[in-house]
Design a protein around this motif. Structure first.
Motif, PDB file in Angstrom:
ATOM      1  N   LEU A  77       0.803  -1.223   0.000  1.00 45.92           N
ATOM      2  CA  LEU A  77       0.000   0.000   0.000  1.00 45.92           C
ATOM      3  C   LEU A  77       0.838   1.276   0.000  1.00 45.92           C
ATOM      4  O   LEU A  77       1.899   1.353   0.617  1.00 45.92           O
ATOM      5  CB  LEU A  77      -0.912   0.025   1.231  1.00 45.92           C
ATOM      6  CG  LEU A  77      -1.892  -1.139   1.385  1.00 45.92           C
ATOM      7  CD1 LEU A  77      -2.752  -0.930   2.626  1.00 45.92           C
ATOM      8  CD2 LEU A  77      -2.767  -1.280   0.147  1.00 45.92           C
ATOM      9  N   SER A  78       0.310   2.273  -0.694  1.00 45.02           N
ATOM     10  CA  SER A  78       0.817   3.646  -0.654  1.00 45.02           C
ATOM     11  C   SER A  78      -0.356   4.558  -0.368  1.00 45.02           C
ATOM     12  O   SER A  78      -1.499   4.262  -0.751  1.00 45.02           O
ATOM     13  CB  SER A  78       1.452   4.015  -1.997  1.00 45.02           C
ATOM     14  OG  SER A  78       1.652   5.410  -2.100  1.00 45.02           O
ATOM     15  N   PRO A 233      -0.417 -11.993   1.710  1.00 49.20           N
ATOM     16  CA  PRO A 233       0.187 -10.932   2.523  1.00 49.20           C
ATOM     17  C   PRO A 233      -0.230  -9.544   2.038  1.00 49.20           C
ATOM     18  O   PRO A 233      -0.244  -9.266   0.837  1.00 49.20           O
ATOM     19  CB  PRO A 233       1.696 -11.138   2.332  1.00 49.20           C
ATOM     20  CG  PRO A 233       1.839 -12.555   1.885  1.00 49.20           C
ATOM     21  CD  PRO A 233       0.600 -12.869   1.100  1.00 49.20           C
ATOM     22  N   LEU A 234      -0.569  -8.699   2.993  1.00 56.68           N
ATOM     23  CA  LEU A 234      -0.867  -7.293   2.733  1.00 56.68           C
ATOM     24  C   LEU A 234       0.219  -6.474   3.428  1.00 56.68           C
ATOM     25  O   LEU A 234       0.221  -6.358   4.658  1.00 56.68           O
ATOM     26  CB  LEU A 234      -2.251  -6.927   3.273  1.00 56.68           C
ATOM     27  CG  LEU A 234      -2.657  -5.455   3.170  1.00 56.68           C
ATOM     28  CD1 LEU A 234      -2.766  -5.013   1.714  1.00 56.68           C
ATOM     29  CD2 LEU A 234      -3.980  -5.193   3.905  1.00 56.68           C
ATOM     30  N   ILE A 235       1.161  -5.964   2.642  1.00 56.29           N
ATOM     31  CA  ILE A 235       2.253  -5.182   3.206  1.00 56.29           C
ATOM     32  C   ILE A 235       1.728  -3.780   3.488  1.00 56.29           C
ATOM     33  O   ILE A 235       1.194  -3.116   2.597  1.00 56.29           O
ATOM     34  CB  ILE A 235       3.454  -5.125   2.244  1.00 56.29           C
ATOM     35  CG1 ILE A 235       3.837  -6.539   1.789  1.00 56.29           C
ATOM     36  CG2 ILE A 235       4.624  -4.407   2.891  1.00 56.29           C
ATOM     37  CD1 ILE A 235       4.145  -7.500   2.921  1.00 56.29           C
ATOM     38  N   ILE A 236       1.902  -3.319   4.720  1.00 54.76           N
ATOM     39  CA  ILE A 236       1.305  -2.044   5.114  1.00 54.76           C
ATOM     40  C   ILE A 236       1.869  -0.888   4.304  1.00 54.76           C
ATOM     41  O   ILE A 236       1.174   0.077   4.014  1.00 54.76           O
ATOM     42  CB  ILE A 236       1.482  -1.803   6.631  1.00 54.76           C
ATOM     43  CG1 ILE A 236       0.576  -0.651   7.084  1.00 54.76           C
ATOM     44  CG2 ILE A 236       2.944  -1.565   6.993  1.00 54.76           C
ATOM     45  CD1 ILE A 236       0.474  -0.505   8.592  1.00 54.76           C
ATOM     46  N   GLY A 237       3.126  -0.966   3.871  1.00 54.97           N
ATOM     47  CA  GLY A 237       3.667   0.011   2.943  1.00 54.97           C
ATOM     48  C   GLY A 237       4.007   1.340   3.586  1.00 54.97           C
ATOM     49  O   GLY A 237       4.208   1.443   4.801  1.00 54.97           O
ATOM     50  N   ALA A 238       4.067   2.377   2.761  1.00 51.31           N
ATOM     51  CA  ALA A 238       4.590   3.671   3.198  1.00 51.31           C
ATOM     52  C   ALA A 238       3.777   4.794   2.594  1.00 51.31           C
ATOM     53  O   ALA A 238       2.736   4.576   1.970  1.00 51.31           O
ATOM     54  CB  ALA A 238       6.069   3.784   2.801  1.00 51.31           C
ATOM     55  N   GLY A 443       3.170   3.919  -7.363  1.00 46.69           N
ATOM     56  CA  GLY A 443       2.647   2.552  -7.313  1.00 46.69           C
ATOM     57  C   GLY A 443       3.743   1.523  -7.487  1.00 46.69           C
ATOM     58  O   GLY A 443       3.754   0.480  -6.817  1.00 46.69           O
ATOM     59  N   LEU A 444       4.691   1.795  -8.402  1.00 46.78           N
ATOM     60  CA  LEU A 444       5.820   0.887  -8.578  1.00 46.78           C
ATOM     61  C   LEU A 444       6.668   0.844  -7.314  1.00 46.78           C
ATOM     62  O   LEU A 444       7.153  -0.224  -6.910  1.00 46.78           O
ATOM     63  CB  LEU A 444       6.665   1.322  -9.777  1.00 46.78           C
ATOM     64  CG  LEU A 444       7.941   0.519 -10.043  1.00 46.78           C
ATOM     65  CD1 LEU A 444       7.634  -0.965 -10.227  1.00 46.78           C
ATOM     66  CD2 LEU A 444       8.679   1.073 -11.258  1.00 46.78           C
ATOM     67  N   GLY A 445       6.832   1.998  -6.668  1.00 42.13           N
ATOM     68  CA  GLY A 445       7.562   2.015  -5.399  1.00 42.13           C
ATOM     69  C   GLY A 445       6.910   1.134  -4.361  1.00 42.13           C
ATOM     70  O   GLY A 445       7.589   0.436  -3.594  1.00 42.13           O
ATOM     71  N   ALA A 446       5.566   1.146  -4.316  1.00 39.80           N
ATOM     72  CA  ALA A 446       4.857   0.265  -3.382  1.00 39.80           C
ATOM     73  C   ALA A 446       5.133  -1.197  -3.708  1.00 39.80           C
ATOM     74  O   ALA A 446       5.343  -2.018  -2.807  1.00 39.80           O
ATOM     75  CB  ALA A 446       3.358   0.550  -3.430  1.00 39.80           C
TER      76      ALA A 446
END
Length: 524
Positions: A77-78, A233-238, A443-446
Motif C-alpha cells: 500500500l501507498s 500478505p498485505l504489506i502495510i507500505g509507506a 505505485g511501482l515504489g509500493a
C-alpha cells in the motif's frame, strides 16, 4: 512471473499497479473520484469512497494479472500524507477525510508557531507545523468541536481508512505515514506527548505504529473478490512521497526525486532522520533506516488545470464534445511554450491552494505581478508553470544551504508528459532531469517495497538499476541563469504581498460548495 500489486491512494485517484522483480509495470489501472471543496479553505474526500476505490483497483488489477498468467504474491500500500478522518471503534469513517490541501487549521498552526514550539516539534516529529498536518487539524477540532474530538473512538488518515477495508486485523499505521502526522517522535519512535497534548487526543485514539515492511493479511472477503488465495500478505507500505523516490530509482546519494502531480515535491533519501534546524524541510520514513528529506508544494498540475478551466473559453482549437480535460491542458501547454522564458517579465505566485515548502506559512494566495497589455494567455500559463518550478527550486536551494549535494533529478507525475514542464523544471533546478519509463512511480515504489518486505529484493538500492530511463533533459544555461536571477524576486514578492492577500481573502464572499475533478494526482 510472481508479482506484487501496489495500491496507491492519491488525492483524486487510486491507482493499482502490478510489477515483479524486474521492475516492469505489467498491469495498471486508475479509479477516480472528486475532491470536494465545501467552503473556503476546505478540501475533503469521501472516506468510504477511498476504501471502495482501493478494493476496486485491487480487483481490477488482480483479474488482469491472472489473465496474463502471472501470480500475485503480495499486495502493498501507498497513501498520500496528512489526511485526517474521525473513525468509529471498528474503523468505519464517521465523516469526510480532510486532505492535505485543507486550510481550515491556519489559525491553529499560527498559534502553535507563535508560542515558539513549532521548531522543536518539527525537529522531533519531522513534520513542519502547518495547516496541512493532522496535528493542526486536530487542534482545530479541539477549538471548534471539542465534544466530537473527545467522543470519537479513533482518528486516522488515508492509510487507516484503506486498511479498515482491506485488512482482516488490527488498528495499525506504518512508520512512514506516522512520521507525517506532526505527532510522532521519529527519534524516540513513539507518539509525542507534547504534540498529543496540543492536539487534544489520547494515544489510544491513534493507531499502533509498525514498520513499513509489516505483513498483514487481506480480509477474506477482499481476497475472495480479487480471486486471491486466503492469507495473501498485505504489506502495510509507506507514504506516497518516499515511495516515489523508490519507484523512480532515486535511492543513491545525490539523486533526488521530483513529483509533479496535483501537488509537487522534491525529496532525497538519507540513512537516518535529519532535523533541519531552520525548519524548511520535512523528514519522512521510507523504512526504519531510509528517510526522505525534502519539501512539498501545494500547487503543481492543479495550476494548469485551473488555467484550463478559466482561460480556455474561446480557445482557437475548440473542445470536442466530451473531451478530456487532460487534452485541453496539453493544448494550453503547447501554446504556452511559444512564450519566451521569463514570460516577458510576468511573474506568477501560483499559490491557489496556499503553499507549504520552504516557508510553511499558512494563508498564502496566488497572484500575477508585472501584467502588461501585451501579455496573453500563453504568457499567463507559462508564468504559472515557471512559478511552480521556481517554488521547487527554492526547496532545492534549501538543500544547498544545508550542504547536501544534489547531482540529478528523476521526475514522475502527470506533468512530466509535457516538454514545457520538464524543460522549465531542469532550468529552474539547474540540474539534469531524467524521466522514468513508467508514469506509475509511486505505485511501482509500493510494489518494490512489497518485494523487499517478502525478501525478494533484499537491498532497496538495487531498485535504481531496475528503473528504465527514457532520457535526460539538461538545463539550458541561459534559462537557468534567468530563473536564478528571478528567484529572489519571488521570495520578495511572496513576503511583500502575503498580508494584503490574506486580508483580501477575509473580505471575499464565501464560495459555493463545489468539487474538483481529477487533476492527474501525484504524491506530495
Amino acid at each position: 512471473m510472481d508479482v506484487v500489486i501496489g495500491i496507491d491512494t492519491g488525492t483524486t485517484a487510486t491507482k493499482g499497479v502490478a510489477a515483479g522483480i524486474d521492475g516492469e509495470v505489467r498491469v495498471s489501472t486508475s479509479v477516480h473520484y472528486p475532491l470536494s471543496v465545501p467552503g473556503p479553505g476546505r478540501a475533503e474526500l469521501d472516506a468510504s469512497r477511498l476504501r471502495d476505490a482501493a478494493i476496486e483497483a485491487l480487483v481490477t488489477v488482480a483479474q488482469a494479472v491472472r489473465e496474463r498468467g502471472d501470480r500475485v504474491v503480495a499486495v502493498s500500500l501507498s497513501a498520500f500524507l496528512h489526511g485526517l478522518a474521525p473513525l468509529g471503534a471498528d474503523g468505519t469513517p464517521r465523516g469526510p477525510l480532510i486532505t492535505w490541501a485543507d486550510n481550515r487549521a491556519s489559525a491553529q498552526s499560527r498559534r502553535i508557531a507563535e508560542t515558539g514550539r513549532a521548531r522543536v516539534l518539527q525537529a522531533r516529529t519531522g513534520t513542519p507545523v502547518h495547516p496541512m498536518a493532522p496535528l493542526a487539524k486536530l487542534a482545530w477540532w479541539r477549538d471548534e468541536d471539542p465534544a466530537t474530538l473527545r467522543d470519537t473512538p479513533r482518528w486516522g488518515g488515508v492509510k487507516e481508512v484503506v486498511l479498515g477495508g482491506l485488512a482482516g486485523e488490527g488498528f495499525v499505521l506504518d512508520l512512514s505515514v506516522a512520521s507525517g502526522t506532526g505527532m510522532y517522535d521519529i527519534h524516540e519512535r513513539r507518539w509525542d506527548p507534547e504534540a498529543l497534548d496540543i492536539a487534544g487526543v489520547r494515544p489510544d485514539q491513534l493507531a499502533e505504529v509498525v514498520p513499513t515492511t509489516t505483513a498483514l493479511k487481506l480480509h477474506p472477503d477482499v481476497a475472495s473478490a480479487a480471486g486471491l488465495p486466503p492469507g495473501t500478505p498485505l504489506i502495510i507500505g509507506a507514504a506516497d512521497g518516499p515511495l516515489a523516490n523508490l519507484g523512480v530509482g532515486a535511492t543513491p546519494a545525490g539523486v533526488a526525486a521530483v513529483s509533479l502531480g496535483t501537488s509537487g515535491a522534491l525529496r532525497m533519501l538519507v540513512d537516518h532522520p535529519v532535523a533541519d534546524q531552520a525548519g524548511r524541510l520535512f523528514c519522512y520514513a521510507l523504512t526504519e533506516n531510509r528517510w526522505a528529506l525534502g519539501g512539498a508544494i501545494n500547487n503543481a498540475g492543479s495550476v494548469v488545470r485551473w488555467a484550463g478551466q478559466t482561460m480556455a473559453e474561446g480557445f482557437d482549437r475548440p473542445a470536442a464534445e466530451g473531451e478530456d480535460a487532460d487534452v485541453r491542458d496539453a493544448a494550453l501547454l503547447v501554446e504556452a511554450a511559444q512564450a519566451p522564458p521569463g514570460s516577458d517579465g510576468l511573474l506568477c505566485l501560483p499559490y491557489l491552494l496556499g503553499e507549504r515548502a520552504p516557508w510553511w506559512r499558512g494563508g498564502m494566495r496566488g497572484a500575477y505581478l508585472g501584467l502588461r497589455r501585451e501579455h496573453g494567455r500563453a504568457h499567463l500559463v507559462r508564468a504559472a508553470v515557471e512559478g511552480v518550478c521556481q517554488q521547487l527550486a527554492l526547496v532545492r536551494d534549501t538543500f544547498a544551504a544545508e550542504n547536501i549535494a544534489m547531482t540529478e533529478v528523476r521526475a514522475t507525475g502527470g506533468a512530466v508528459n509535457s516538454g514545457l514542464w520538464v524543460g522549465v523544471l531542469a532550468a529552474a533546478l539547474d540540474l539534469p532531469v531524467a524521466i522514468a519509463d513508467t508514469p506509475e512511480g509511486t505505485g511501482l515504489g509500493a510494489c518494490l517495497l512489497g518485494l523487499h518486505a517478502i525478501g525478494d529484493l533484499p537491498d532497496l538500492d538495487e531498485a535504481a538499476a531496475l528503473i528504465d530511463i527514457t532520457g535526460h533533459t539538461r538545463p539550458d544555461p541561459h534559462d537557468a541563469g534567468l530563473y536564478r536571477r528571478l528567484r529572489p524576486l519571488i521570495e520578495k514578492s511572496a513576503e511583500a504581498v502575503t498580508d494584503v492577500l490574506t486580508e483580501l481573502d477575509s473580505l471575499a464572499p464565501s464560495p459555493l460548495p463545489s468539487t474538483e475533478k481529477a487533476v492527474g494526482a501525484g504524491p506530495a
